[in-house]
Design an enzyme around this catalytic site. Sequence first.
Site, PDB file in Angstrom:
ATOM      1  N   THR A  75     -21.162  37.940  24.527  1.00  0.00           N
ATOM      2  CA  THR A  75     -21.260  38.640  23.250  1.00  0.00           C
ATOM      3  C   THR A  75     -21.544  37.683  22.097  1.00  0.00           C
ATOM      4  O   THR A  75     -22.407  37.927  21.266  1.00  0.00           O
ATOM      5  CB  THR A  75     -19.959  39.430  22.987  1.00  0.00           C
ATOM      6  OG1 THR A  75     -19.806  40.369  24.049  1.00  0.00           O
ATOM      7  CG2 THR A  75     -20.006  40.181  21.666  1.00  0.00           C
TER       8      THR A  75
ATOM      9  N   GLN B  72     -12.075  43.461  28.274  1.00  0.00           N
ATOM     10  CA  GLN B  72     -11.107  42.407  27.920  1.00  0.00           C
ATOM     11  C   GLN B  72     -10.184  42.119  29.115  1.00  0.00           C
ATOM     12  O   GLN B  72     -10.594  42.338  30.237  1.00  0.00           O
ATOM     13  CB  GLN B  72     -10.294  42.783  26.676  1.00  0.00           C
ATOM     14  CG  GLN B  72     -11.082  42.756  25.378  1.00  0.00           C
ATOM     15  CD  GLN B  72     -11.971  43.970  25.171  1.00  0.00           C
ATOM     16  OE1 GLN B  72     -11.533  45.091  25.297  1.00  0.00           O
ATOM     17  NE2 GLN B  72     -13.222  43.739  24.857  1.00  0.00           N
TER      18      GLN B  72
ATOM     19  N   GLY C 142     -18.479  42.003  26.749  1.00  0.00           N
ATOM     20  CA  GLY C 142     -19.796  41.606  27.238  1.00  0.00           C
ATOM     21  C   GLY C 142     -19.720  41.514  28.743  1.00  0.00           C
ATOM     22  O   GLY C 142     -19.045  40.644  29.275  1.00  0.00           O
ATOM     23  N   HIS C 143     -20.358  42.460  29.419  1.00  0.00           N
ATOM     24  CA  HIS C 143     -20.308  42.497  30.887  1.00  0.00           C
ATOM     25  C   HIS C 143     -21.710  42.252  31.425  1.00  0.00           C
ATOM     26  O   HIS C 143     -22.635  42.999  31.117  1.00  0.00           O
ATOM     27  CB  HIS C 143     -19.789  43.861  31.371  1.00  0.00           C
ATOM     28  CG  HIS C 143     -18.415  44.198  30.857  1.00  0.00           C
ATOM     29  ND1 HIS C 143     -17.837  45.422  31.009  1.00  0.00           N
ATOM     30  CD2 HIS C 143     -17.510  43.452  30.187  1.00  0.00           C
ATOM     31  CE1 HIS C 143     -16.635  45.419  30.464  1.00  0.00           C
ATOM     32  NE2 HIS C 143     -16.421  44.234  29.941  1.00  0.00           N
TER      33      HIS C 143
ATOM     34  N   ASP D 282     -13.576  38.263  30.601  1.00  0.00           N
ATOM     35  CA  ASP D 282     -14.714  37.600  31.239  1.00  0.00           C
ATOM     36  C   ASP D 282     -14.450  37.212  32.688  1.00  0.00           C
ATOM     37  O   ASP D 282     -14.950  36.196  33.179  1.00  0.00           O
ATOM     38  CB  ASP D 282     -15.142  36.357  30.430  1.00  0.00           C
ATOM     39  CG  ASP D 282     -15.505  36.706  29.005  1.00  0.00           C
ATOM     40  OD1 ASP D 282     -16.080  37.782  28.810  1.00  0.00           O
ATOM     41  OD2 ASP D 282     -15.219  35.899  28.101  1.00  0.00           O
TER      42      ASP D 282
ATOM     43  N   LYS E 299     -15.647  41.462  35.522  1.00  0.00           N
ATOM     44  CA  LYS E 299     -15.365  42.897  35.741  1.00  0.00           C
ATOM     45  C   LYS E 299     -16.675  43.674  35.932  1.00  0.00           C
ATOM     46  O   LYS E 299     -16.749  44.578  36.746  1.00  0.00           O
ATOM     47  CB  LYS E 299     -14.612  43.480  34.526  1.00  0.00           C
ATOM     48  CG  LYS E 299     -13.259  42.847  34.277  1.00  0.00           C
ATOM     49  CD  LYS E 299     -12.618  43.369  33.004  1.00  0.00           C
ATOM     50  CE  LYS E 299     -13.337  42.928  31.734  1.00  0.00           C
ATOM     51  NZ  LYS E 299     -13.268  41.486  31.441  1.00  0.00           N
TER      52      LYS E 299
HETATM   53  P1  GDP Z   1     -16.780  40.458  32.310  1.00  0.00           P
HETATM   54  O1  GDP Z   1     -16.711  40.501  30.829  1.00  0.00           O
HETATM   55  O2  GDP Z   1     -15.426  40.459  32.944  1.00  0.00           O
HETATM   56  O3  GDP Z   1     -17.665  41.516  32.910  1.00  0.00           O
HETATM   57  O4  GDP Z   1     -17.421  39.055  32.692  1.00  0.00           O
HETATM   58  P2  GDP Z   1     -18.713  38.378  31.999  1.00  0.00           P
HETATM   59  O5  GDP Z   1     -19.925  39.130  32.431  1.00  0.00           O
HETATM   60  O6  GDP Z   1     -18.488  38.186  30.541  1.00  0.00           O
HETATM   61  O7  GDP Z   1     -18.650  36.930  32.626  1.00  0.00           O
HETATM   62  C1  GDP Z   1     -18.780  36.690  33.981  1.00  0.00           C
HETATM   63  C2  GDP Z   1     -20.041  35.815  34.211  1.00  0.00           C
HETATM   64  O8  GDP Z   1     -19.994  35.249  35.508  1.00  0.00           O
HETATM   65  C3  GDP Z   1     -21.333  36.605  34.166  1.00  0.00           C
HETATM   66  O9  GDP Z   1     -22.326  35.795  33.594  1.00  0.00           O
HETATM   67  C4  GDP Z   1     -21.648  36.878  35.630  1.00  0.00           C
HETATM   68  O10 GDP Z   1     -23.031  37.031  35.887  1.00  0.00           O
HETATM   69  C5  GDP Z   1     -21.114  35.645  36.282  1.00  0.00           C
HETATM   70  N1  GDP Z   1     -20.560  35.818  37.631  1.00  0.00           N
HETATM   71  C6  GDP Z   1     -19.982  36.911  38.166  1.00  0.00           C
HETATM   72  N2  GDP Z   1     -19.474  36.638  39.379  1.00  0.00           N
HETATM   73  C7  GDP Z   1     -19.765  35.339  39.621  1.00  0.00           C
HETATM   74  C8  GDP Z   1     -19.467  34.461  40.707  1.00  0.00           C
HETATM   75  O11 GDP Z   1     -18.827  34.794  41.690  1.00  0.00           O
HETATM   76  N3  GDP Z   1     -19.921  33.162  40.592  1.00  0.00           N
HETATM   77  C9  GDP Z   1     -20.612  32.743  39.514  1.00  0.00           C
HETATM   78  N4  GDP Z   1     -21.002  31.469  39.496  1.00  0.00           N
HETATM   79  N5  GDP Z   1     -20.876  33.533  38.458  1.00  0.00           N
HETATM   80  C10 GDP Z   1     -20.448  34.817  38.509  1.00  0.00           C
HETATM   81  P1  IMO Z   2     -14.831  41.201  28.077  1.00  0.00           P
HETATM   82  O1  IMO Z   2     -14.783  42.712  28.252  1.00  0.00           O
HETATM   83  C1  IMO Z   2     -13.157  37.576  26.353  1.00  0.00           C
HETATM   84  C2  IMO Z   2     -11.081  37.997  22.511  1.00  0.00           C
HETATM   85  C3  IMO Z   2     -11.707  37.307  21.330  1.00  0.00           C
HETATM   86  C4  IMO Z   2     -10.463  36.978  20.521  1.00  0.00           C
HETATM   87  C5  IMO Z   2      -9.592  38.205  20.746  1.00  0.00           C
HETATM   88  C6  IMO Z   2      -9.672  39.249  19.641  1.00  0.00           C
HETATM   89  O2  IMO Z   2     -16.221  40.665  28.083  1.00  0.00           O
HETATM   90  O3  IMO Z   2     -13.917  40.548  29.044  1.00  0.00           O
HETATM   91  P2  IMO Z   2     -11.526  41.040  19.008  1.00  0.00           P
HETATM   92  O4  IMO Z   2     -12.954  40.857  18.634  1.00  0.00           O
HETATM   93  O5  IMO Z   2     -11.325  41.873  20.225  1.00  0.00           O
HETATM   94  O6  IMO Z   2     -10.667  41.496  17.869  1.00  0.00           O
HETATM   95  O7  IMO Z   2     -11.019  39.540  19.349  1.00  0.00           O
HETATM   96  O8  IMO Z   2     -10.018  38.776  21.973  1.00  0.00           O
HETATM   97  N1  IMO Z   2     -11.953  38.917  23.260  1.00  0.00           N
HETATM   98  C7  IMO Z   2     -12.519  38.641  24.437  1.00  0.00           C
HETATM   99  N2  IMO Z   2     -12.493  37.513  25.180  1.00  0.00           N
HETATM  100  N3  IMO Z   2     -13.791  38.665  26.814  1.00  0.00           N
HETATM  101  C8  IMO Z   2     -13.803  39.804  26.104  1.00  0.00           C
HETATM  102  O9  IMO Z   2     -14.318  40.966  26.569  1.00  0.00           O
HETATM  103  C9  IMO Z   2     -13.179  39.816  24.826  1.00  0.00           C
HETATM  104  N4  IMO Z   2     -13.026  40.746  23.866  1.00  0.00           N
HETATM  105  C10 IMO Z   2     -12.273  40.187  22.917  1.00  0.00           C
HETATM  106  O10 IMO Z   2     -12.423  36.151  21.707  1.00  0.00           O
HETATM  107  O11 IMO Z   2      -9.802  35.866  21.062  1.00  0.00           O
HETATM  108 MG    MG Z   3     -17.328  39.354  29.174  1.00  0.00          MG
END
Ligand code: GDP
Ligand code: IMO
Ligand code: MG
Length: 423
Positions: A298, A222, A40-41, A13, A16
Amino acid sequence: MSVLVVVGAQWGDEAKGKIVDLFAQRARYVVRYAGGSNAGHTVCVNGATYKFHLIPSGILHPNVIAVVGDGVVMDLRAFGIEAAALHEQGVDLSRLRIGRGVHLTMPYHRLLDELEEAQIEGRIGTTKRGIGPTYADKAWRIGVRVADLMERDRLAQRIQRVLQRRNPTIQRVYGAKPLNANELIEEFTHYAEQIRPYVCDVPHLLMQAAERSEPIVMEGAQGTLLDLDYGTYPYVTSSHPIAAGACLGTGIAPNRLTEIWGVAKAYTTRVGEGPFPTELTDEIGDRIRNRGREYGTTTGRARRVGWLDLVALRYAARVNGFTALAVTLLDVLSGFERLKVCVAYRYNDAQTREFIADAPALARCEPVYAELHGWREEIDHCRTLEELPTNARAYLNFIEEHISVPIRLVSVGPSREQTIQCS
Ligand code: GDP
Ligand code: IMO
Ligand code: MG
């Protein structure tokens, strides 16, 4: 660019999705290389928000071919829901490609993950998306792959074989209802027709693209500390989010990788169980969680929040060989008088700068903090380094010096424009 990898530098999270979306503007291929619908991106463009779990976020760009590499595991029920939602938002999915070697996350995988997570002891806090059981079957060589799905007899044989092994476990170990092979074969024969137009030989596709020097972005899922081998086992996922995983999951050779970008939040989050040395369980943590909207894309779970851990980040930089770093969510840290940054661990009465990936040992580590001045101003409107408050720049310099990797992007908000290019 040529072949650029985007890797999560922490526990997932890190934003990415946003960073991949930025690079995708210059890419021909965007390739997911690991994980499944546990990811979850979130990508925010022109006021619209898109959520990706399996489909590479590069699909938003009309010139991009979005590829699901063979290292990914795919839940076709989840895929159907995601594809329908994106279609509804007007996203053209005709540029999607799915590898023949992709393993399918089947309903029994999801069920087994849920049943296992319902046990109190040994719980990992997974996303319950069936990821661990799918990779386990892959390693046990009883998995069902996209290539099997393309031929009904082969599919039927694979499903029958695996259920002979998995149904007794479902029944006798967990006391749950076994799955019916014929029903599954019917359901998946239907999915086969839905995905057939997208199926291709991913290693060949990408080898040819790399030989023609077409720009390729590898989209990590991840994060490094969730890597099956280099993360905090057993509190990890079951795939290889690290840069080496980009080669394993796509068929692109290591010497083809030209840029390896780490993505790190300006602080740290973690979802699920497992040690987290800089975790904040007080009102400072609540404030960061609220400002950063730290709830899972997610599962909707509240993310655990803590100070930036430079011991862990330096480890990530070395395990992955980062050539550049993107620091995200810096805007979330506005308004704090002082900011703490972990620079070492105290472990067994000694101080170390080396990350300790062994989970029970990491749980015993005490963070050693450096304290930096915070900044009061909101920074989400800043578009150059010069516009940032002096203390925010000092914070970035501190990170850069500590991990010896140049920070080349800074993100100050979710949208594409809220980005600072540093070079
Ligand atoms: P990922 O799994 O690495 O793609 O990250 P996620 O999408 O799960 O979580 C990142 C969250 O931060 C998302 O809701 C983005 O919309 C938000 N986000 C991304 N860049 C920024 C930032 O620079 N500032 C803030 N406040 N939110 C951001
Ligand atoms: P993104 O791509 C954050 C964590 C779960 C748990 C561990 C194992 O959005 O960064 P799993 O379901 O993969 O067997 O769970 O990994 N986990 C994540 N945490 N972001 C993710 O994906 C994750 N995918 C799995 O919360 O601790
Ligand atoms: Mg994510």
